[in-house]
Enzyme design. Structure first.
Site, short mmCIF file in Angstrom:
data_model
loop_
_atom_site.label_atom_id
_atom_site.label_comp_id
_atom_site.label_asym_id
_atom_site.label_seq_id
_atom_site.Cartn_x
_atom_site.Cartn_y
_atom_site.Cartn_z
N GLY A 199 53.04 1.80 6.22
CA GLY A 199 54.47 2.01 6.62
C GLY A 199 55.67 1.30 5.70
O GLY A 199 56.71 1.54 5.58
N GLY B 145 55.69 2.63 2.33
CA GLY B 145 56.03 3.73 1.15
C GLY B 145 55.29 3.94 -0.13
O GLY B 145 55.95 4.06 -0.95
N SER B 146 53.99 3.56 0.19
CA SER B 146 53.42 3.31 -0.96
C SER B 146 53.03 4.97 -1.57
O SER B 146 52.85 5.19 -2.80
CB SER B 146 51.75 2.79 -0.99
N ASP C 286 61.62 7.96 1.93
CA ASP C 286 60.84 7.10 0.94
C ASP C 286 61.22 7.43 -0.69
O ASP C 286 61.06 6.46 -1.28
CB ASP C 286 59.38 7.34 1.39
N PRO D 166 50.99 -2.61 0.13
CA PRO D 166 49.77 -2.20 0.93
C PRO D 166 49.68 -0.58 1.34
O PRO D 166 50.76 -0.06 1.53
CB PRO D 166 49.86 -3.05 2.08
N ALA E 200 55.84 5.91 -3.43
CA ALA E 200 56.39 4.97 -4.66
C ALA E 200 55.23 5.58 -6.03
O ALA E 200 55.76 5.70 -7.01
CB ALA E 200 55.70 3.38 -4.36
O1 PMV Z 1 55.26 4.94 8.33
P1 PMV Z 1 55.72 5.67 7.41
O2 PMV Z 1 56.48 4.90 6.36
O3 PMV Z 1 55.04 6.88 7.29
O4 PMV Z 1 57.13 6.29 8.16
C1 PMV Z 1 57.68 7.26 9.07
C2 PMV Z 1 58.69 7.40 9.61
C3 PMV Z 1 58.91 8.49 10.65
O5 PMV Z 1 60.41 8.42 11.12
C4 PMV Z 1 58.02 8.29 11.62
C5 PMV Z 1 58.76 9.85 10.10
C6 PMV Z 1 59.85 10.36 9.04
O6 PMV Z 1 59.34 11.44 8.54
O7 PMV Z 1 60.89 9.61 8.97
#
Ligand code: PMV
Length: 378
Positions: free
Chosen positions: A138, A140-141, A186, A134, A144
């Site tokens: 959060g 990691g699309s 990611d 999705p 990816a």
């Molecule tokens: O929700 P996401 O996949 O964008 O994860 C962000 C993670 C953070 O720690 C808030 C920011 C980062 O760059 O690590």
């Protein structure tokens, strides 16, 4: 359009941050893993085409539908058909396209590979993207799609030298070019799979942690009443939340330092507990980590309720994963829950009652896989 001889297929996993998100921005440790949800990019010849790149984005999990229900129960409108509109899909698909365009430009600038457009009768390139991940949840699309596109193009153009770290760095630059700032987490997970620990901005792979089961609940629907300005903010969600945390850190600097240090210790303890397969302890640490995320203001009501429901339904632990959510975006984001032995079906049912899209997944998924299909006539 006739299909030509070679087809490259690059497949990469989704990611989940298990511990330490947000605090990792301030140099603390975080643990992330690859989930067995995959995104695929296929690059193939497109013979007899206009040349250039032809892009197909298919099957990205929807952000829901919106439809006008006039005519459902009034005779006057009995013939009127509801018109389902893909809600947000175009905007979000265009976001995926931004990463692919940027990957193509990056390949041209860095490796000098150009596919001529126009002219007819030429040879073009088809890029086809399909995904189970999705968007903006959060998981990691963006990384990816960047990793898989660069990997497939490199292989297609004969530039693949097997250097995964070079590939990860290429994809990281694409992510930065599109979104400004990107953490290395990611792209590392999409490339390598498994588990990684992030420490002081460096990514280290951890090979000795076991695969575990997780139930994820993603809120991906935005309230229909949300204004257009909020919809366009969705892609800036992580950045906005990171900024909000920074403001909170500045306002409560000494308190924040304790919270961040607690998160760091917690991540290290969680890695040790996972190594021993002490899932009860891992779950408790997830609950504590969730409390710390709540303390820094990234847990909206929708995600909070999902966590509480999972905890009440007997999960060993549950927490928000990634950036968290914003109330004005309907709490869009993802929760991860650790089921007790044999309890995942119950957990899925309970979490599903909220309307979240729920998945039963496994950690430590395989990283990048590239397949080549040659189909030449002799
Ligand atoms: O929700 P996401 O996949 O964008 O994860 C962000 C993670 C953070 O720690 C808030 C920011 C980062 O760059 O690590």
């Amino acid at each position: 359009m006739s299909e030509g001889g070679i087809k490259i297929r690059a497949s990469v996993p989704a990611k989940a941050i298990l511990f330490g998100e947000h605090f990792v921005v301030y140099g603390k440790r975080a643990l992330a893993t690859a989930l067995n949800l995959r995104l695929n990019v296929e690059v193939s010849d497109r013979v007899g085409s206009e040349g250039g790149y032809h892009l197909i984005v298919e099957n990205i999990p929807s952000f829901g539908l919106q439809m006008d229900l006039r005519g459902v129960d009034t005779d006057a409108d009995a013939d009127a058909q509801p018109h389902p509109q893909p809600f947000l899909n175009y905007g979000e698909a265009s976001r995926a396209i931004a990463y692919i365009r940027c990957a193509i430009q990056y390949m041209e600038r860095r490796y000098g590979h150009r596919v001529e457009g126009g002219g007819g009768g030429g040879r073009g390139v088809e890029i086809r993207v399909s995904s189970e991940i999705p968007l903006s949840a959060g998981l990691g699309s963006s990384a990816a799609v960047s990793v898989a596109t660069i990997a497939a193009l490199k292989r297609y153009f004969g530039l693949w030298n097997g250097d995964l770290e070079e590939l990860r760095a290429d994809a990281h630059r694409v992510e930065e070019a599109v979104q400004g700032k990107a953490s290395p987490t990611d792209t590392a997970i999409s490339t390598y799979g498994g588990y990684v620990v992030i420490e002081g901005g460096e990514v280290k792979r951890l090979h000795d942690l076991p695969e575990i089961e997780l139930v994820t609940g993603s809120i991906t629907t935005i309230p229909l009443g949300a204004g257009a300005e909020h919809l366009s903010e969705l892609r800036l969600k992580t950045r906005k939340l990171v900024e909000a945390v920074k403001a909170r850190k500045e306002a409560f600097s000494s308190v924040f330092e304790y919270i961040a240090s607690a998160a760091d210790v917690l991540t290290v303890e969680a890695i040790e507990a996972l190594r021993r397969h002490d899932l009860a302890r891992v779950g408790s640490l997830m609950n504590i980590n969730h409390g710390l995320l709540d303390a820094i203001g990234v847990v909206p009501r929708e995600l909070s309720e999902l966590v509480k429901l999972a905890q009440d339904a007997g999960a060993l632990g549950a927490k928000v994963t990634g950036a968290g959510g914003l109330p004005e975006l309907g709490g869009t984001g993802t929760v991860i829950a650790l089921p007790a032995e044999g309890q995942s079906a119950k957990l899925e049912t309970v979490m599903g009652l909220t309307g979240a899209s729920v998945r039963n997944l496994r950690t430590k998924a395989r990283g990048l896989v590239v397949d080549v299909e040659e189909n030449r006539c002799s």
